[in-house]
Write an enzyme that holds these catalytic residues in place. Structure first.
Site, PDB file in Angstrom:
ATOM      1  N   GLU A 265       0.824  -1.213   0.000  1.00 39.52           N
ATOM      2  CA  GLU A 265       0.000   0.000   0.000  1.00 39.52           C
ATOM      3  C   GLU A 265       0.857   1.262   0.000  1.00 39.52           C
ATOM      4  O   GLU A 265       1.809   1.392   0.766  1.00 39.52           O
ATOM      5  CB  GLU A 265      -0.907  -0.002   1.232  1.00 39.52           C
ATOM      6  CG  GLU A 265      -1.819   1.206   1.324  1.00 39.52           C
ATOM      7  CD  GLU A 265      -2.602   1.237   2.620  1.00 39.52           C
ATOM      8  OE1 GLU A 265      -3.557   2.030   2.705  1.00 39.52           O
ATOM      9  OE2 GLU A 265      -2.276   0.468   3.549  1.00 39.52           O
ATOM     10  N   LYS A 323      -9.644   2.879  -3.562  1.00 35.24           N
ATOM     11  CA  LYS A 323     -10.195   2.277  -2.347  1.00 35.24           C
ATOM     12  C   LYS A 323     -11.625   2.738  -2.101  1.00 35.24           C
ATOM     13  O   LYS A 323     -11.925   3.936  -2.125  1.00 35.24           O
ATOM     14  CB  LYS A 323      -9.307   2.624  -1.151  1.00 35.24           C
ATOM     15  CG  LYS A 323      -9.687   1.883   0.126  1.00 35.24           C
ATOM     16  CD  LYS A 323      -8.679   2.139   1.240  1.00 35.24           C
ATOM     17  CE  LYS A 323      -9.003   1.326   2.488  1.00 35.24           C
ATOM     18  NZ  LYS A 323      -8.029   1.562   3.571  1.00 35.24           N
ATOM     19  N   CYS A 376      -5.646  -2.559   2.362  1.00 37.94           N
ATOM     20  CA  CYS A 376      -5.557  -2.546   3.819  1.00 37.94           C
ATOM     21  C   CYS A 376      -6.861  -2.988   4.483  1.00 37.94           C
ATOM     22  O   CYS A 376      -7.261  -4.139   4.366  1.00 37.94           O
ATOM     23  CB  CYS A 376      -5.123  -1.159   4.292  1.00 37.94           C
ATOM     24  SG  CYS A 376      -4.475  -1.138   5.987  1.00 37.94           S
TER      25      CYS A 376
END
Length: 502
Positions: A265, A323, A376
């Site tokens: 990430e 995301k 994540c």
């Protein structure tokens, strides 16, 4: 019965936090999964005997021990990397723990109230309410916080085989049922019946562990995961940017034999617009020349000021994922404008400033196969990860757990991610900055991993998979509906039996 009467003693209020701590030990990095049954049996037995208010208090104390030990890593993030003072960090951590502990208190009150209304012990009440409120905590409140759900303690137990069938809430329900079976005075289940149920649940788990819901659809793919090990306090330092980019590029160049290379990430500590014409163009050309697809991660900033946490594929099948499910308070601020005001006053205004990419995004491809992407925190939501199926041949998760230092959080996070592999019957490729990076097989077993806090590249071969597990087809709805119906029927039968006595 005598033991249950003794549980009414206030002495057990002081034992309750220790029982909550015992439940934390059921998760990684400790891995004593059988502690989950002992811990839940204690709190369920308490609720079996106490008034609703006392049950709520006992549950809250249990939750303080549970989350106080299980999510103490919040202090590391806020103090060491958020640069808040010790006092402010402690206050934030205590508040965080108290919020989630209150859900256990709520469960205790609901269980105590239900049992007082029913006037007699009813099997499944504690189990059902525990999972219903876990569902509330994990999917709805503040966009969901599914951390430390009891099912995750079972990734290496014989019960893991239930995950591809029922998901984490179904598996958690089975854990809770087994715990409830350990409580002796249950009017609706005789001792022999309880033993038979326990045996049936264990045998079912063993048999399901050997059943394969998915199957390979192509040749093996060689994949490499790059763990850059960039210290969090230096990651965004402009003077360190070129060193970081050079490091990732060189580690990638050493692994052109792999068909897929994955970076963690925000491995690129710069906005896309800052590196697209130089560094990314060069890397894209190298990827094409070597017939390797590189999955990278970096922030993206639009002209209107919106910022996104993104994953990008360089190579033959170029694409971008932004995301979708953001981390509350870390990437977005709920309860505005109150939360924004509080965070500004605490000098934490840098948190919570990202935009969601939305849930209508095209799936990324690498080495000719579509894959499900999570960044994540997104890997904690099983019902969302299944949406890419059956098209996704494997799962990719990029993470940066460096925010939590050498705490238990990275190990807990990997255990959660492993459950996604079990639920979907797919390989999971999980690249992290400082660990724990891992290649996980469809049974949730770690095939390859890298040491924490070391620069490393892990390489292994995986199989693209097809097929659908029952959970991938149906999600969480069936088990939650079944639990609700069971509760409603239990109350109806109890009420009806009372009416017949009048």
């Amino acid at each position: 019965m005598k033991i249950l009467c003794e549980l009414k003693s206030k002495v057990f209020d002081f034992i309750s936090p220790l029982a909550g701590l015992l439940l934390t030990l059921a998760f990684e990095p400790f891995g004593y999964w059988f502690f989950s049954f002992i811990s839940l049996a204690f709190i369920f037995a308490s609720w079996q005997t106490l008034s609703p208010k006392r049950s709520a208090l006992r549950g809250l104390l249990f939750g303080l021990g549970y989350f106080g030990s299980g999510v103490s890593w919040v202090f590391v993030s806020v103090h060491e990397f958020g640069h808040a003072s010790f006092v402010i960090s402690l206050i934030v951590t205590l508040f965080f723990v108290l919020v989630w502990a209150s859900f256990v208190g709520l469960t205790g009150y609901a269980a105590g109230k239900a049992l007082s209304l029913l006037k007699r012990p009813v099997f499944f009440i504690n189990s059902s309410l525990w999972i219903l409120i876990e569902y509330l905590r994990g999917t709805w409140f503040l966009n969901g916080f599914p951390w430390l759900q009891v099912a995750y303690s079972q990734t290496d137990s014989i019960l893991a085989g239930y995950a591809p069938v029922l998901g984490v809430y179904g598996l958690g329900f089975i854990v809770a049922i087994i715990s409830e079976c350990l409580i002796s005075p249950l009017a609706l289940l005789k001792r022999g019946s309880k033993l038979n149920l326990l045996i049936a649940l264990c045998i079912g788990g063993v048999m399901l562990n050997y059943y394969r819901w998915t199957y390979p659809v192509g040749d093996e793919l060689q994949v490499s995961l790059v763990q850059g090990n960039i210290p969090q306090d230096k990651k965004w330092d402009l003077s360190n940017r070129d060193v970081t980019l050079k490091k990732y590029r060189e580690l990638t160049q050493q692994n052109w034999q792999s068909e897929i290379v994955i970076w963690p990430e925000t491995a690129i500590p710069a906005y896309y617009s800052e590196v697209k014409d130089g560094f990314l163009t060069l890397l894209q050309n190298e990827a094409l020349q070597n017939k390797t697809d590189i999955i990278i991660s970096l922030p993206v900033k639009e002209e209107n000021g919106d910022k996104f946490n993104a994953v990008m594929v360089l190579g033959k099948d170029w694409g971008t994922y932004r995301k979708n499910h953001l981390l509350p308070f870390g990437e977005y601020l709920p309860l505005q404008p109150l939360s924004g005001y509080i965070f500004d006053r605490l000098n934490l205004s840098g948190l919570g400033r990202l935009t969601s990419g939305g849930d209508q995004q095209q799936m990324l491809k690498a080495a000719g196969y579509s894959f499900m992407t999570s960044i994540c925190y997104e890997d904690t939501f099983g019902n969302e990860q299944r949406k890419g199926l059956p098209n996704a041949a494997f799962l990719v998760n990029v993470t940066n757990d460096a925010w939590f230092g050498n705490s238990i959080e990275p190990h807990q996070h990997l255990q959660i991610a492993r459950m996604r592999a079990i639920e979907t019957g797919r390989y999971l490729l999980r690249a992290t900055n400082t660990g724990v990076s891992a290649i996980v097989d469809p049974n949730g077993k770690i095939k390859a991993t890298a040491p924490q806090f070391e620069t490393a590249v892990i390489t292994a071969k995986i199989l693209p998979m097809a097929g659908m597990t029952p959970y991938a087809r149906l999600g969480d709805d069936p088990i939650m509906i079944w639990i609700l119906l069971s509760l409603m029927i239990s109350f109806w039968l109890n009420k009806n039996s009372k009416s017949n006595l009048v």
